[in-house]
Design a protein around this motif. Structure first.
Motif, short mmCIF file in Angstrom:
data_model
loop_
_atom_site.label_atom_id
_atom_site.label_comp_id
_atom_site.label_asym_id
_atom_site.label_seq_id
_atom_site.Cartn_x
_atom_site.Cartn_y
_atom_site.Cartn_z
N LEU A 95 0.84 -1.20 0.00
CA LEU A 95 0.00 0.00 0.00
C LEU A 95 0.88 1.25 0.00
O LEU A 95 0.62 2.21 -0.72
CB LEU A 95 -0.92 0.02 1.23
CG LEU A 95 -2.07 -0.98 1.25
CD1 LEU A 95 -2.81 -0.95 2.59
CD2 LEU A 95 -3.06 -0.68 0.13
N LEU A 96 1.93 1.24 0.84
CA LEU A 96 2.80 2.42 0.94
C LEU A 96 3.41 2.72 -0.43
O LEU A 96 3.45 3.89 -0.86
CB LEU A 96 3.91 2.17 1.98
CG LEU A 96 4.88 3.33 2.18
CD1 LEU A 96 4.17 4.55 2.74
CD2 LEU A 96 6.02 2.95 3.12
N GLN A 97 3.83 1.66 -1.14
CA GLN A 97 4.44 1.90 -2.45
C GLN A 97 3.44 2.51 -3.43
O GLN A 97 3.76 3.43 -4.17
CB GLN A 97 4.97 0.58 -3.02
CG GLN A 97 6.40 0.33 -2.56
CD GLN A 97 7.04 -0.80 -3.35
OE1 GLN A 97 6.59 -1.93 -3.24
NE2 GLN A 97 8.05 -0.49 -4.14
N LEU A 98 2.21 2.00 -3.39
CA LEU A 98 1.17 2.57 -4.27
C LEU A 98 0.99 4.06 -3.98
O LEU A 98 0.88 4.87 -4.89
CB LEU A 98 -0.16 1.84 -4.05
CG LEU A 98 -0.25 0.40 -4.56
CD1 LEU A 98 -1.56 -0.24 -4.09
CD2 LEU A 98 -0.17 0.39 -6.09
N VAL A 99 0.98 4.39 -2.68
CA VAL A 99 0.75 5.79 -2.30
C VAL A 99 1.95 6.64 -2.73
O VAL A 99 1.79 7.75 -3.25
CB VAL A 99 0.51 5.90 -0.78
CG1 VAL A 99 0.39 7.36 -0.37
CG2 VAL A 99 -0.75 5.16 -0.38
N LEU A 100 3.16 6.12 -2.52
CA LEU A 100 4.36 6.90 -2.87
C LEU A 100 4.45 7.12 -4.38
O LEU A 100 4.94 8.15 -4.84
CB LEU A 100 5.62 6.19 -2.37
CG LEU A 100 5.81 6.15 -0.84
CD1 LEU A 100 7.01 5.28 -0.47
CD2 LEU A 100 5.96 7.55 -0.24
N ASN A 101 3.95 6.15 -5.14
CA ASN A 101 4.06 6.29 -6.61
C ASN A 101 2.92 7.13 -7.19
O ASN A 101 2.92 7.45 -8.38
CB ASN A 101 4.03 4.90 -7.28
CG ASN A 101 5.26 4.11 -6.89
OD1 ASN A 101 6.29 4.70 -6.55
ND2 ASN A 101 5.15 2.78 -6.88
N PHE A 102 1.94 7.46 -6.38
CA PHE A 102 0.78 8.21 -6.89
C PHE A 102 1.16 9.68 -7.06
O PHE A 102 1.66 10.30 -6.14
CB PHE A 102 -0.37 8.07 -5.89
CG PHE A 102 -1.62 8.81 -6.29
CD1 PHE A 102 -2.44 8.33 -7.30
CD2 PHE A 102 -1.97 10.01 -5.67
CE1 PHE A 102 -3.60 9.01 -7.68
CE2 PHE A 102 -3.12 10.70 -6.04
CZ PHE A 102 -3.93 10.19 -7.05
N GLU A 103 0.92 10.21 -8.25
CA GLU A 103 1.27 11.62 -8.48
C GLU A 103 -0.02 12.42 -8.67
O GLU A 103 -0.93 11.97 -9.35
CB GLU A 103 2.13 11.75 -9.75
CG GLU A 103 3.54 11.17 -9.62
CD GLU A 103 4.36 11.87 -8.54
OE1 GLU A 103 4.15 13.08 -8.30
OE2 GLU A 103 5.21 11.20 -7.90
N THR A 104 -0.09 13.60 -8.09
CA THR A 104 -1.26 14.47 -8.31
C THR A 104 -0.84 15.91 -8.19
O THR A 104 0.08 16.24 -7.44
CB THR A 104 -2.38 14.18 -7.30
OG1 THR A 104 -3.45 15.12 -7.53
CG2 THR A 104 -1.93 14.35 -5.86
N LYS A 105 -1.51 16.75 -8.97
CA LYS A 105 -1.24 18.20 -8.88
C LYS A 105 -2.34 18.89 -8.08
O LYS A 105 -2.43 20.10 -8.05
CB LYS A 105 -1.17 18.80 -10.29
CG LYS A 105 0.23 18.76 -10.89
CD LYS A 105 1.15 19.74 -10.13
CE LYS A 105 2.58 19.73 -10.66
NZ LYS A 105 3.48 20.35 -9.69
N ASP A 106 -3.23 18.07 -7.51
CA ASP A 106 -4.36 18.67 -6.78
C ASP A 106 -3.99 18.81 -5.31
O ASP A 106 -3.79 17.81 -4.62
CB ASP A 106 -5.59 17.76 -6.93
CG ASP A 106 -6.85 18.48 -6.47
OD1 ASP A 106 -6.84 19.01 -5.33
OD2 ASP A 106 -7.81 18.52 -7.24
#
Length: 1199
Positions: free
Chosen positions: A529-540
């Motif tokens: 889960l942590l990896q998914l969150v760290l790889n998630f990119e957002t400009k919001d």
């Protein structure tokens, strides 16, 4: 008295009442009519015949009501002087009015019924049971005449119970007589109420189907409602046996009535009161019948029917009541079901839980929130928490919470079924927002309890939801964010989902780490889960803020896999410099600022909670920070300092004094060179140069975009923030061996406790002189000649910020949309913010210096003089809103952490003059406020509008609390209680006032208190401030000072020779306090106790106190003499403390202030009747004379 006289008087009265009630009357005319009516009631000898004539059925309702009011007035105020026959005449006529003097039940006005029942109750309160033994029989007979009379009898019984038991509005002995007689007759009364209810419900059910019988049916229904209301007034306090008699017949009837639309709300109300009863567990067991098949069936079918009819206010109110009934049932179950009880888990528990869950998933946010406390009690319960049925509910409850955490249902919107219900429950979006925030916090608590029982399920759900959110497309909804095109606003569907999911995962994951053993933690899943969150990119920015919270929530998994730490750090560091549009000139919006601040605080939190984990990566962290700091414009000063604080926290893990000292020296080098430069020294020590440097003397053409001195201000802020961060965070190791090995230990106190040195001391102390210079300069800015030098744009630069004003006045922050707009502050607002933060932070540094550097700080050469000549200069011109934080964040911690040996040299020379000054200042402020409230005339010159006055007054209150708190903390030690250093939240006047007052027995003076009290001028200042403050109009401060401070201070000077005038003044001050605060139970009890203590301790030595007592209005001299003789005669056996105190309280009643509503009220006197109890010959040692109202004997029988 002739009939003509009565008739002509009645004609005049009818005219007068008509004038009073006619909207077209002029004010003068109306006042004259009112005066005529009032004088008639007070003085006319023929009130009774006139009242009876006006109350006749032939008159209009308004006139009849007035006639009945006259009769009520006679009973209340003239009864004691009426001849017996006249009383009997009046009583018979009133009973006649009930019998045949009113319109039928459906036609009669409710205010006529109300006043008629009031008259009867007023007579009962004066004559029953001793002089009117047949009262209940008479009511019974009346009720046999028909529905109209029965309803009135119900009103009478209800009003009687309210006056005697609920509101207790009559003298003790009468109350006891009546309540006891009611209790003796309760079986009859209850069976009468139940029979009435049953008969009328049966008739109503039979007739309502027949349209021809509609009015009859309605009349029976009315009586049914009245019977339910009356039952509700009794169920609360009668013996539980009456409620559960006859196999719980009453409860059964109430359950049946839940399905009767006209009667269901009254029935639910009664049921709720019955189920909420406390008392012996044994007596409450029969209530479990409500878990039986029949009762459960009726309760559930009623809920389903009410909910199926859509949103109708009446049905919705009923649903709320039913929900409360189910909650109360749950509480009873939790209380009765225990390891040592023979109550079994009900067979219908599953059914109960299902129906309870239905309320938790109802569209109404209010109903959902009503169920939370009971869920918490069930999950916590020792027996139920192991029950398979409840354990099976946990996934369902958590699933429901996933929906309930989503913030929808604003009354002004239509984007959810909840909105419709919210329009019934909340006046505005702000209201709903405040409610939802506390509801969400409550859900967090309950979810954590549920996850304690089943941690894995919660974690699994959190993981699924998190994965879903990470892949779901962003839906910004109809409103576009002002931060930028295509970004979420706070109401966007995507953001509310992210926000809810984040709260859910945070609650669930933290609980899982607390519950499961180390080897049971699902590390692989967590790291995925942590990896998914760290790889998630957002400009919001709003979504990114949620992402950062999820990183923090999942961070504990990194302790199992430290190799992921660099990735986490780079994610956080990239967010520290987050921008929506790179290199944009526009100011950042609040959402963007929040992300950056969030990232900084996540880094600090990580370094604070997991320093050992981060230590191996220290160099990487340090290089990151150096890189960011190298560009002066990249970060705000606050962000820079947050990162430096994180580094300092890790450096504490070096556990090596020399290494850490060298690191701090390197870290602070840029600050030191800037702060100690000759240029900066000149600026900091000269107010005029300072104003010019920060740009407050300019006139600026475009106050939004132009700000030439912004950079200068940020340099000063940067220095001050950094010094504060280092002083606050740098520490020696906690473990004594590590501290010794690392070179932090420098010696031992005489008491044997170790003395440590702080690695930051040398760096900070060399910056101290300029810091004190800045504080002196800042204080001097408030001198009128300096204020005059501020530029046109900045005339108000030293004023309070709007945010501060709103906090003090308790105004809600405007809603949500704020997140969006760019923070276009005018340069004036920026300047105000700069001065405010700078002032606070300088004092935070001084406040932290003591605890941080200890003896190295307290032994600075001439520290007392240095502080007196900087922090305490020009106090006269410093406004209240600046003085408060100074006392709280600087003086209080400085004094509390000061070692004993510096009291004489540092603390006393500082506090002595300060306390004297504060007393003078506060006294003047309160004088102005008191004069203002005495004048209260409309001043033509409105240069000080009301809101400003309110603000000033509230500030004086808050400053008073701060000062009294400081004195208390310095002087009094409460044994076993830690000093509460958190200050009260601004504007919390409605803090709960305790009414039970016995000052802490162990309130003794601290060593510092004794040291201060040895110095005559300080001792005088303390005593005078404490005792004068009792009559300042701030109840909270008065109660705290009375209970904690006044007596210990006075006790310290008792052994000396006090002047008689001083003793009289102390005592008088307490009595003045009673005059001001007597209307508040908590203050009154505390002040009476204090006055009693002073009088008992000092009266034997000072006759002057008796002279003060004699000046109290309406004091009973004989009673005073009696009290005195007992007090001064040591041979007499001491009466119990409570009795002495009660006697004393009666003596000083004349000076106890009353609330405004009671000050001009006409006293109602109800006489005691011959005692119902058998009189016993008093034993010799009982003090029969104790009670001066001749109540001595009956007082012996007080329970």
């Amino acid at each position: 008295m002739s009939a003509e006289q009565v008739s002509s008087l009645c004609e005049q009265l009818v005219k007068a009442v008509t004038v009073i009630m006619d909207p077209a009357s002029t004010q003068r005319y109306r006042l004259e009519a009112l005066k005529f009516c009032e004088e008639f009631k007070e003085k006319c000898p023929i009130c009774v015949p006139c009242g009876l004539k006006l109350a006749e059925k032939t008159q209009t309702a308004i006139v009849r009501h007035f006639g009945l009011q006259i009769l009520e007035h006679v009973v209340k105020f003239r009864w004691n002087n009426m001849p017996r026959l006249e009383k009997v005449y009046l009583k018979n006529n009133v009973m006649g009015l009930i019998s045949s003097g009113t319109q039928s039940i459906l036609e009669e006005e409710s205010h006529i019924k109300d006043v008629l029942s009031r008259i009867v109750v007023e007579m009962i309160k004066r004559e029953w049971p001793q002089h009117w033994p047949d009262m209940l029989k008479e009511l019974d007979t009346l009720s046999k005449q028909g529905e109209t009379q029965t309803e009135l009898v119900m009103f009478i019984l209800l009003r009687l119970a309210e006056d005697v038991v609920t509101f207790q509005t009559l003298p003790t002995q009468r109350r006891r007589d009546i309540q006891q007689t009611l209790t003796q007759n309760m079986e009859k009364i209850f069976s009468f109420l139940l029979t009435t209810l049953q008969q009328n419900v049966n008739k109503y059910r039979r007739m309502k189907a027949d349209l021809g019988q509609e009015p009859k049916a309605q009349a029976n229904c009315r009586v049914g409602i009245a019977a339910l209301n009356t039952l509700a007034g009794y169920i609360d306090w009668v013996a539980l046996s009456h409620i559960t008699a006859d196999n719980c017949k009453l409860l059964e009837m109430l359950c049946l009535l839940l399905n009767e639309p006209e009667l269901q709300i009254g029935a639910a109300e009664c049921l709720l009161i019955a189920v909420s009863r406390k008392g012996k567990l044994e007596d409450r067991k029969p209530l479990m019948v409500l878990f039986g098949d029949v009762a459960m069936h009726y309760i559930l079918s009623a809920a389903q029917t009410a909910d199926g009819e859509g949103l109708v206010e009446k049905h919705y109110v009923f649903l709320k009541r039913l929900c409360q009934v189910l909650c109360a049932l749950g509480s009873q179950l939790c209380a009765l079901l225990g390891s040592d009880s023979d109550v079994e888990t009900p067979t219908n528990l599953g059914k109960y839980l299902d129906s309870f869950l239905a309320f938790t998933t109802h569209p109404s946010q209010f109903l959902r929130s009503s169920t939370q406390i009971t869920w918490g009690a069930l999950f916590r319960h020792e027996v139920l928490s192991r029950d398979p049925l409840l354990l099976a509910m946990i996934p369902k409850y958590l699933r429901a919470s996933m929906t309930n955490l989503v913030k929808v249902g604003f009354p002004s919107k239509t984007d959810s079924p909840s909105c419709e219900y919210s329009r019934f429950d909340f006046d505005s979006d702000e209201d709903f927002n405040a409610f939802f925030n506390s509801f969400r916090a409550q859900q967090g608590e309950v979810m954590r309890m549920a996850c304690r029982l089943d941690p894995r399920t919660g974690f699994q759900m959190a993981g699924e939801w998190l994965k879903y959110q990470l892949t779901a497309p962003v839906d910004t909804g109809p409103m576009n964010s002002k931060t930028g095109e295509g970004l979420c606003s706070i109401f966007s569907p995507s953001f509310v989902q992210w926000d809810a999911m984040t709260f859910f995962s945070e609650s669930v994951i933290s609980q899982m780490f607390r519950t499961l053993d180390k080897d049971e933690i699902p590390v692989n899943d967590g790291i995925d889960l942590l990896q998914l969150v760290l790889n998630f990119e957002t400009k919001d920015p709003l979504i990114l803020s949620c992402v950062l919270t999820n990183v923090s929530a999942l961070f504990p998994f990194v302790t199992y896999r430290p190799e992921y730490l660099p990735q986490v750090l780079s994610k956080l560091f990239s967010s520290v410099t987050f921008e929506v549009i790179e290199e944009s000139k526009a100011p950042r919006t609040r959402a963007v600022k929040n992300v950056r601040r969030h990232a900084c605080s996540s880094i600090i939190k990580m370094c604070r909670d997991y320093p050992q984990l981060v230590l191996p990566n220290f160099e990487m962290l340090y290089n990151h920070v150096k890189q960011l700091l190298s560009n002066e414009l990249l970060l705000t000063q606050m962000e820079k300092c947050a990162l430096m604080e994180a580094l300092v926290l890790i450096s504490n893990q070096f556990k090596d004094y020399e290494r850490q000292k060298a690191f701090l020296e390197e870290l602070m080098a840029p600050v030191a060179s800037l702060w100690l430069s000759t240029e900066m020294q000149r600026i900091l020590s000269d107010p005029e140069a300072f104003i010019s440097y920060v740009g407050a003397d300019n006139k600026i053409a475009d106050p939004v975009l132009e700000d030439p001195s912004g950079l200068n201000r940020s340099r000063i802020s940067f220095c001050v923030y950094t010094i504060l961060g280092v002083v606050k965070r740098a520490r020696w190791p906690v473990a004594a061996e590590e501290a010794k090995a690392g070179g932090f230990l420098v010696g031992y106190m005489p008491s044997g406790s170790p003395i440590y040195r702080n690695p930051c001391t040398e760096q900070v102390l060399k910056l101290l002189d300029n810091l004190l210079a800045l504080i002196r300069t800042h204080n001097n800015l408030y001198m009128p000649e300096m204020v005059a030098k501020l530029g046109e744009t900045f005339a108000k630069a030293l004023d309070m910020l709007e945010v501060e004003k709103n906090a003090i006045l308790g105004l809600p922050q405007p809603l949500l949309e704020l997140y969006d707009s760019p923070v276009y502050k005018t340069v004036l607002e920026r300047m105000q913010g700069f001065f405010c933060t700078l002032y606070d932070n300088c004092f935070h540094i001084l406040g932290n210096a003591g605890p941080s550097m200890q003896q190295d700080f307290y032994t600075v050469e001439g520290l007392a003089t240095l502080l007196l000549s900087s922090a305490f200069v020009n106090l006269n011109n410093i406004p209240d809103y600046r003085l408060r934080p100074m006392l709280r964040v600087f003086v209080k911690p400085l004094v509390l952490s000061c070692p004993l040996e510096h009291y004489e040299t540092l603390v006393c020379p500082m506090l002595g003059p300060l306390f004297t000054y504060l007393h003078v200042r506060l006294s003047q402020k309160w004088q102005v406020i008191n004069q203002r409230s005495m004048l209260c005339e409309d001043d033509a010159a409105d240069d000080n509008p009301e809101s400003q006055e309110m603000l000033e007054e509230q500030l004086v209150r808050l400053l008073t609390r701060e000062v009294m708190d400081l004195i208390t903390v310095c002087c009094v030690s409460k044994k076993g209680a830690e000093h509460n250093t958190t200050a009260t939240v601004d504007g919390d006047d409605d803090e709960v006032m305790a009414t039970e007052v016995t000052p802490p027995a162990s309130a003794e003076l601290t060593e510092l208190g004794k040291c201060l009290m040895k110095q005559e001028d300080v001792c005088t200042a303390l005593l005078i401030t404490a005792y004068t403050s009792l009559s300042w109009k701030d109840t909270l401060s008065c109660q705290r000072t009375t209970t904690q401070l006044c007596w210990p201070l006075l006790k310290q000077v008792l052994p000396g020779n006090l002047l008689p005038d001083a003793v009289s003044w102390f005592f008088t001050s307490v009595l003045k306090g009673l005059q001001t605060h007597g209307q508040h139970d908590g203050c009154m009890a505390a002040l009476v106790h204090l006055a009693f203590q002073i009088y008992e301790a000092l009266r034997p030595r000072y006759a002057e106190l008796k002279a003060v007592m004699e000046q109290i209005p309406d004091i009973q001299r004989e009673s005073l003499e009696q009290f005195e003789s007992k007090l001064l005669n040591p041979t007499l056996q001491k009466v119990a403390d409570k009795r002495r105190k009660d006697h004393f309280k009666r003596l000083i009643t004349g000076c106890i202030g009353k609330p405004l509503g009671e000050q001009f009220r006409k006293e109602v006197h109800i006489r005691n009747l011959p005692s119902l109890f058998k009189k016993v010959k008093p034993s010799l040692e009982t003090d029969v004379l104790e009670n001066e109202d001749g109540e001595g004997l009956t007082a012996l029988f007080e329970p």
